[in-house]
Design a protein around this motif. Structure first.
Motif, PDB file in Angstrom:
ATOM      1  N   THR A  27       0.822  -1.204   0.000  1.00 27.11           N
ATOM      2  CA  THR A  27       0.000   0.000   0.000  1.00 27.11           C
ATOM      3  C   THR A  27       0.858   1.256   0.000  1.00 27.11           C
ATOM      4  OG1 THR A  27      -1.777  -1.163   1.143  1.00 27.11           O
ATOM      5  CG2 THR A  27      -1.831   1.235   1.229  1.00 27.11           C
ATOM      6  N   LYS A  28       1.892   1.275   0.849  1.00 27.54           N
ATOM      7  CA  LYS A  28       2.758   2.450   0.934  1.00 27.54           C
ATOM      8  C   LYS A  28       3.531   2.667  -0.363  1.00 27.54           C
ATOM      9  CE  LYS A  28       3.446   3.021   5.861  1.00 27.54           C
ATOM     10  NZ  LYS A  28       4.418   3.105   6.957  1.00 27.54           N
ATOM     11  N   VAL A  29       4.022   1.600  -0.948  1.00 30.50           N
ATOM     12  CA  VAL A  29       4.761   1.731  -2.214  1.00 30.50           C
ATOM     13  C   VAL A  29       3.833   2.256  -3.302  1.00 30.50           C
ATOM     14  CG1 VAL A  29       5.947   0.466  -4.045  1.00 30.50           C
ATOM     15  CG2 VAL A  29       6.536   0.028  -1.662  1.00 30.50           C
ATOM     16  N   GLU A  30       2.640   1.674  -3.397  1.00 32.31           N
ATOM     17  CA  GLU A  30       1.688   2.120  -4.414  1.00 32.31           C
ATOM     18  C   GLU A  30       1.303   3.583  -4.208  1.00 32.31           C
ATOM     19  OE1 GLU A  30      -2.362   0.549  -6.574  1.00 32.31           O
ATOM     20  OE2 GLU A  30      -2.114   0.123  -4.432  1.00 32.31           O
ATOM     21  N   THR A  31       0.995   3.943  -2.980  1.00 34.89           N
ATOM     22  CA  THR A  31       0.633   5.331  -2.674  1.00 34.89           C
ATOM     23  C   THR A  31       1.787   6.279  -2.994  1.00 34.89           C
ATOM     24  OG1 THR A  31      -0.875   4.602  -0.935  1.00 34.89           O
ATOM     25  CG2 THR A  31      -0.154   6.889  -0.838  1.00 34.89           C
ATOM     26  N   GLY A  32       2.997   5.874  -2.646  1.00 39.48           N
ATOM     27  CA  GLY A  32       4.168   6.700  -2.926  1.00 39.48           C
ATOM     28  C   GLY A  32       4.380   6.909  -4.417  1.00 39.48           C
ATOM     29  N   LEU A  33       4.192   5.845  -5.185  1.00 37.14           N
ATOM     30  CA  LEU A  33       4.356   5.962  -6.630  1.00 37.14           C
ATOM     31  C   LEU A  33       3.284   6.844  -7.260  1.00 37.14           C
ATOM     32  CD1 LEU A  33       5.336   2.275  -7.446  1.00 37.14           C
ATOM     33  CD2 LEU A  33       6.799   4.301  -7.707  1.00 37.14           C
ATOM     34  N   ILE A  34       2.058   6.686  -6.799  1.00 38.57           N
ATOM     35  CA  ILE A  34       0.973   7.522  -7.322  1.00 38.57           C
ATOM     36  C   ILE A  34       1.211   8.981  -6.962  1.00 38.57           C
ATOM     37  CG2 ILE A  34      -1.494   8.038  -7.120  1.00 38.57           C
ATOM     38  CD1 ILE A  34      -1.905   4.955  -6.866  1.00 38.57           C
ATOM     39  N   ASP A  35       1.645   9.237  -5.728  1.00 36.86           N
ATOM     40  CA  ASP A  35       1.959  10.611  -5.323  1.00 36.86           C
ATOM     41  C   ASP A  35       3.093  11.181  -6.173  1.00 36.86           C
ATOM     42  OD1 ASP A  35      -0.014  10.551  -3.401  1.00 36.86           O
ATOM     43  OD2 ASP A  35       1.369  10.193  -1.721  1.00 36.86           O
ATOM     44  N   ALA A  36       4.114  10.354  -6.434  1.00 42.81           N
ATOM     45  CA  ALA A  36       5.238  10.804  -7.262  1.00 42.81           C
ATOM     46  C   ALA A  36       4.765  11.139  -8.673  1.00 42.81           C
ATOM     47  CB  ALA A  36       6.326   9.737  -7.304  1.00 42.81           C
ATOM     48  N   LEU A  37       3.858  10.336  -9.185  1.00 44.51           N
ATOM     49  CA  LEU A  37       3.323  10.591 -10.522  1.00 44.51           C
ATOM     50  C   LEU A  37       2.530  11.898 -10.559  1.00 44.51           C
ATOM     51  CD1 LEU A  37       3.160   9.445 -13.374  1.00 44.51           C
ATOM     52  CD2 LEU A  37       1.139   8.165 -12.667  1.00 44.51           C
ATOM     53  N   LYS A  38       1.780  12.152  -9.493  1.00 44.69           N
ATOM     54  CA  LYS A  38       1.005  13.398  -9.418  1.00 44.69           C
ATOM     55  C   LYS A  38       1.916  14.622  -9.357  1.00 44.69           C
ATOM     56  CE  LYS A  38      -3.065  11.468  -7.088  1.00 44.69           C
ATOM     57  NZ  LYS A  38      -3.800  11.417  -5.802  1.00 44.69           N
ATOM     58  N   LEU A  58       4.744  -3.582  -9.452  1.00 43.98           N
ATOM     59  CA  LEU A  58       4.096  -3.839  -8.171  1.00 43.98           C
ATOM     60  C   LEU A  58       2.824  -4.663  -8.372  1.00 43.98           C
ATOM     61  CD1 LEU A  58       3.959  -3.332  -5.095  1.00 43.98           C
ATOM     62  CD2 LEU A  58       2.663  -1.249  -5.623  1.00 43.98           C
ATOM     63  N   SER A  59       2.049  -4.288  -9.365  1.00 44.83           N
ATOM     64  CA  SER A  59       0.819  -5.018  -9.681  1.00 44.83           C
ATOM     65  C   SER A  59       1.118  -6.457 -10.095  1.00 44.83           C
ATOM     66  CB  SER A  59       0.069  -4.288 -10.790  1.00 44.83           C
ATOM     67  OG  SER A  59      -1.090  -4.995 -11.146  1.00 44.83           O
ATOM     68  N   LYS A  60       2.183  -6.648 -10.867  1.00 41.99           N
ATOM     69  CA  LYS A  60       2.564  -7.999 -11.308  1.00 41.99           C
ATOM     70  C   LYS A  60       2.976  -8.870 -10.117  1.00 41.99           C
ATOM     71  CE  LYS A  60       2.358  -7.904 -15.861  1.00 41.99           C
ATOM     72  NZ  LYS A  60       1.518  -8.773 -16.639  1.00 41.99           N
ATOM     73  N   VAL A  61       3.694  -8.298  -9.181  1.00 40.45           N
ATOM     74  CA  VAL A  61       4.098  -9.056  -7.979  1.00 40.45           C
ATOM     75  C   VAL A  61       2.857  -9.500  -7.216  1.00 40.45           C
ATOM     76  CG1 VAL A  61       5.240  -8.882  -5.721  1.00 40.45           C
ATOM     77  CG2 VAL A  61       6.370  -7.988  -7.772  1.00 40.45           C
ATOM     78  N   GLN A  62       1.923  -8.576  -7.019  1.00 38.65           N
ATOM     79  CA  GLN A  62       0.692  -8.919  -6.312  1.00 38.65           C
ATOM     80  C   GLN A  62      -0.109  -9.961  -7.091  1.00 38.65           C
ATOM     81  OE1 GLN A  62      -0.582  -4.795  -6.091  1.00 38.65           O
ATOM     82  NE2 GLN A  62      -0.397  -4.824  -3.853  1.00 38.65           N
ATOM     83  N   SER A  63      -0.198  -9.806  -8.390  1.00 39.64           N
ATOM     84  CA  SER A  63      -0.937 -10.764  -9.222  1.00 39.64           C
ATOM     85  C   SER A  63      -0.300 -12.145  -9.177  1.00 39.64           C
ATOM     86  CB  SER A  63      -0.998 -10.285 -10.677  1.00 39.64           C
ATOM     87  OG  SER A  63      -1.761  -9.127 -10.778  1.00 39.64           O
ATOM     88  N   ASN A  64       1.023 -12.174  -9.180  1.00 42.27           N
ATOM     89  CA  ASN A  64       1.706 -13.453  -9.129  1.00 42.27           C
ATOM     90  C   ASN A  64       1.430 -14.166  -7.814  1.00 42.27           C
ATOM     91  OD1 ASN A  64       4.271 -15.201  -8.479  1.00 42.27           O
ATOM     92  ND2 ASN A  64       4.172 -14.983 -10.712  1.00 42.27           N
ATOM     93  N   LEU A  65       1.469 -13.438  -6.718  1.00 42.79           N
ATOM     94  CA  LEU A  65       1.155 -14.035  -5.420  1.00 42.79           C
ATOM     95  C   LEU A  65      -0.281 -14.566  -5.401  1.00 42.79           C
ATOM     96  CD1 LEU A  65       2.842 -11.578  -2.897  1.00 42.79           C
ATOM     97  CD2 LEU A  65       3.377 -14.004  -3.199  1.00 42.79           C
ATOM     98  N   LYS A  66      -1.207 -13.793  -5.950  1.00 47.95           N
ATOM     99  CA  LYS A  66      -2.603 -14.232  -5.997  1.00 47.95           C
ATOM    100  C   LYS A  66      -2.759 -15.480  -6.861  1.00 47.95           C
ATOM    101  CE  LYS A  66      -4.429  -9.616  -5.179  1.00 47.95           C
ATOM    102  NZ  LYS A  66      -5.078  -8.436  -5.764  1.00 47.95           N
ATOM    103  N   GLU A  67      -2.032 -15.529  -7.964  1.00 48.08           N
ATOM    104  CA  GLU A  67      -2.103 -16.688  -8.855  1.00 48.08           C
ATOM    105  C   GLU A  67      -1.556 -17.946  -8.171  1.00 48.08           C
ATOM    106  OE1 GLU A  67       0.148 -18.064 -12.888  1.00 48.08           O
ATOM    107  OE2 GLU A  67      -0.614 -16.014 -12.844  1.00 48.08           O
ATOM    108  N   VAL A  68      -0.437 -17.810  -7.473  1.00 50.46           N
ATOM    109  CA  VAL A  68       0.139 -18.953  -6.758  1.00 50.46           C
ATOM    110  C   VAL A  68      -0.815 -19.413  -5.659  1.00 50.46           C
ATOM    111  CG1 VAL A  68       2.038 -19.705  -5.257  1.00 50.46           C
ATOM    112  CG2 VAL A  68       2.529 -18.377  -7.319  1.00 50.46           C
ATOM    113  N   ALA A  69      -1.429 -18.476  -4.955  1.00 49.78           N
ATOM    114  CA  ALA A  69      -2.392 -18.825  -3.900  1.00 49.78           C
ATOM    115  C   ALA A  69      -3.584 -19.560  -4.497  1.00 49.78           C
ATOM    116  CB  ALA A  69      -2.849 -17.564  -3.161  1.00 49.78           C
ATOM    117  N   GLN A  70      -4.089 -19.064  -5.623  1.00 52.16           N
ATOM    118  CA  GLN A  70      -5.235 -19.704  -6.284  1.00 52.16           C
ATOM    119  C   GLN A  70      -4.875 -21.106  -6.764  1.00 52.16           C
ATOM    120  OE1 GLN A  70      -8.331 -18.787  -6.452  1.00 52.16           O
ATOM    121  NE2 GLN A  70      -9.019 -20.420  -7.766  1.00 52.16           N
TER     122      GLN A  70
END
Length: 94
Positions: A27-38, A58-70
């Motif tokens: 969450t912090k990394v995503e928020t930081g990146l979005i703030d940096a983009l703004k 970041l999205s790919k890392v999260q998606s990969n974890l979700k895929e492995v869990a599934q």
């Protein structure tokens, strides 16, 4: 990879996805990146591109974890179905 390994990896991925520290980090990394983009000047296309790539990664890392869990959940479900089928067959024979 065998079924037990898939289940084990799936459980570990599920644990990571539910780990409060990792959730906070994502969450912090995503928020930081979005703030940096703004804050990034509109003319700075290179920085915008780098930030966008970071968000995608970041999205790919999260998606990969979700895929492995599934995959682990599906492997566990298939194992349980097979065990239940075998139990039913053994009841029929007994």
């Amino acid at each position: 990879m065998n079924e037990i390994e898939e289940i084990t990896r799936g459980n570990e991925a599920e644990r990571l996805l539910n780990d409060p520290m990792l959730v906070e980090c994502f969450t912090k990394v995503e928020t930081g990146l979005i703030d940096a983009l703004k804050r990034c000047p509109m003319a700075d296309r290179d920085t915008q591109h780098e930030i966008a790539l970071s968000l995608q990664l970041l999205s790919k890392v999260q998606s990969n974890l979700k895929e492995v869990a599934q995959t682990g959940r599906l492997a566990l479900h298939q194992k349980q179905e097979r065990e239940n089928w075998l139990k039913r067959q053994l009841r029929k024979v007994a």
